[in-house]
Design an enzyme around this catalytic site. Structure first.
Site, short mmCIF file in Angstrom:
data_model
loop_
_atom_site.label_atom_id
_atom_site.label_comp_id
_atom_site.label_asym_id
_atom_site.label_seq_id
_atom_site.Cartn_x
_atom_site.Cartn_y
_atom_site.Cartn_z
N GLY A 31 -1.59 -0.21 13.24
CA GLY A 31 -1.81 0.41 11.93
C GLY A 31 -1.41 1.88 11.90
O GLY A 31 -0.66 2.35 12.76
N LEU A 33 0.63 3.18 9.76
CA LEU A 33 2.06 2.91 9.79
C LEU A 33 2.89 4.10 9.28
O LEU A 33 2.48 4.85 8.41
CB LEU A 33 2.37 1.67 8.95
CG LEU A 33 1.63 0.39 9.36
CD1 LEU A 33 2.08 -0.78 8.48
CD2 LEU A 33 1.83 0.06 10.83
N HIS A 34 4.09 4.21 9.84
CA HIS A 34 5.04 5.26 9.46
C HIS A 34 6.44 4.65 9.48
O HIS A 34 6.61 3.44 9.68
CB HIS A 34 4.93 6.47 10.40
CG HIS A 34 4.96 6.10 11.86
ND1 HIS A 34 6.08 5.60 12.49
CD2 HIS A 34 4.00 6.14 12.82
CE1 HIS A 34 5.83 5.38 13.76
NE2 HIS A 34 4.56 5.68 13.99
N HIS A 37 7.47 2.29 12.33
CA HIS A 37 7.03 0.90 12.18
C HIS A 37 7.91 0.15 11.18
O HIS A 37 8.27 -1.00 11.39
CB HIS A 37 5.57 0.84 11.69
CG HIS A 37 4.57 1.38 12.67
ND1 HIS A 37 3.92 2.57 12.47
CD2 HIS A 37 4.13 0.89 13.86
CE1 HIS A 37 3.09 2.78 13.48
NE2 HIS A 37 3.20 1.78 14.33
#
Length: 281
Positions: A31, A33-34, A37
């Protein structure tokens, strides 16, 4: 986009697709996320007909309890991003779903988990190995996608898959960086404005070292300069800065006669620990 919370739900959803000969691409995440990802997701969508992403902050790979407790949770934003990027399924298991009983299994990856991160985070790669094994067994993907930023983790997972004969192809996706070179990481959220500026020291030092190596300079003299540079930066504390074989992570003394070489580094910037690597050859 369907959200699956149990192993049985994953099995029911994906077994039908497997029977239809659909290729399943899997992106495991924790998780927060950026764009790094999302790069994994985009690569999965290019070469897989169905994409499933897992979000699970795995407690067994944190050797520092405080680090686990401070890990950023941004679930609402994460799900929105995944839906916008065309993900088909998200696996959101609870800790009790993934660990219905204490896992007593211990994994030993030989020299791979004793060096670099392994030396500073005892037990970390055992936790990674166990959770990745569980996820691969639950999802049974055709391909699984991991970021090159976690170079040692990729090497560990490739050995895991090879030694245990998992029927999955591991795809390594290049590191995604900010405009100033900082590798994208969920931990970057925790950096103060001042520390965020300081954090570029990792990438700048790796670029400097690469240029010096390719110019024929001695590795140990280069590393001495890097160590001094970190010492002179009050907000940064270097843990390691090593030249390694990209696949085996064996430490090297130079790049002569080498075909695959990377620099790996880890440092605290303020209270936040960051890792990075850069391929030289």
């Amino acid at each position: 986009m369907d959200i699956l919370r149990t192993k049985n739900e994953v099995k029911s959803a994906l077994d039908i697709l497997r029977k239809s000969q659909k290729t399943i691409g899997f992106v495991p995440t924790m998780g927060a996320l950026h764009q790094g990802h999302l790069s994994l997701v985009k690569n999965a969508k290019l070469s897989s007909e169905v994409v499933i992403v897992s979000i699970f902050v795995n407690p067994t790979q944190f050797n520092n309890k405080e680090d686990f407790e401070k890990y950023p949770i941004t679930l609402e934003e994460d799900l929105k991003l995944l839906e916008e990027n065309g993900v088909d399924f998200v696996f959101l298991p609870s800790v009790s779903e993934m660990y219905p009983a204490e896992t007593l299994l211990k994994m030993d990856f030989g020299d791979l988990d004793k060096t670099l991160e392994g030396a500073f985070r005892p037990g970390h790669f055992n936790g990674v190995g166990v959770v990745v094994s569980k996820l691969l067994n639950i999802v049974k993907p055709s391909k699984a996608y991991f970021g090159q930023k976690d170079l040692q983790q990729v090497a560990i997972i490739k050995r895991l898959v090879s030694d245990l004969s998992f029927d999955v192809e591991i795809i390594t996706v290049p590191t995604v960086r900010e405009n100033d070179g900082l590798a994208m990481s969920s931990r970057n959220i925790r950096l103060s404005k001042e520390d965020r500026l300081t954090a570029t020291i990792l990438y700048k030092c790796m670029l400097f070292a690469k240029d010096e190596l390719l110019a024929g300079e001695d590795w140990f003299e280069i590393r001495e300069k890097i160590t001094k540079r970190f010492h002179d930066e009050p907000q940064a504390r270097l843990e390691y800065f090593e030249l390694v074989h990209t696949d085996t992570l064996i430490k090297l003394k130079g790049i002569k006669n080498q075909k695959k070489v990377s620099i790996c580094t880890a440092a605290y910037i303020g209270e936040v620990r960051l890792i990075d690597n850069l391929e030289i050859i």
